[in-house]
Design a protein around this motif. Structure first.
Motif: not given
Length: 164
Positions: A43-45, A47-48
């Motif tokens: 998820r963090h990638q 979102v980025e």
């Protein structure tokens, strides 16, 4: 190079990304449908990536649009141009398999190509993605067998706009 921020077609509105689009993109890019484009990713990638996709507009004045029918996005389409040493790339993706086969991606990409006032584009497609391979041909892209795959997408085939 010029591309309007909002483009309309017969059924679709192509518009800048909004925060309401994020969860649809996250569901897509953390899921199994992204194997041909380097996913799935955490998820963090994702979102980025979403924020970078939206931010290209501020830096270049063109980029990728959210594909909508008036509500949250169900895909994206437009010009990816990450580095000045790269040729601008036409991209299209439907985030939900239920939207495939209805001509949404072709309609959206054709609308962008009609509006695009810039350098000729390339499209990069995974060899097994037969729907996108057919779509590239319909949109006027031809295979470039001499091209090498970009580092961010090893194994991709390159197609050039207007090449014969």
């Amino acid at each position: 190079m010029i591309l309007p921020a909002v483009i309309t077609s017969r059924r679709l509105t192509l518009r800048p990304f909004e925060m309401q689009d994020l969860e649809g993109y996250v569901a897509y890019y953390t899921g199994p449908r992204t194997g041909g484009v380097g996913g799935p990713r955490p998820r963090h990638q994702v979102v980025e990536r979403f924020m970078a996709m939206a931010g290209q507009w501020s830096l270049r004045g063109y980029g990728r649009h959210a594909i909508t029918e008036g509500g949250p996005a169900f895909g994206h389409v437009g010009i990816m141009h990450l580095d000045d040493v790269d040729t601008p790339e036409m991209t299209w993706t439907l985030w939900d398999a239920d939207r495939e086969g209805a001509g949404y991606a072709t309609e959206a990409a054709a609308a962008v190509l009609t509006a695009w006032q810039g350098a000729p584009l390339v499209a990069r497609i995974a060899p097994g993605n037969t729907a996108s391979l057919r779509m590239a041909a319909r949109l006027g892209f031809s295979a470039d067998p001499e091209a090498t795959s970009p580092a961010y997408a090893p194994g991709m085939l390159t197609f050039r706009q207007g090449a014969a």
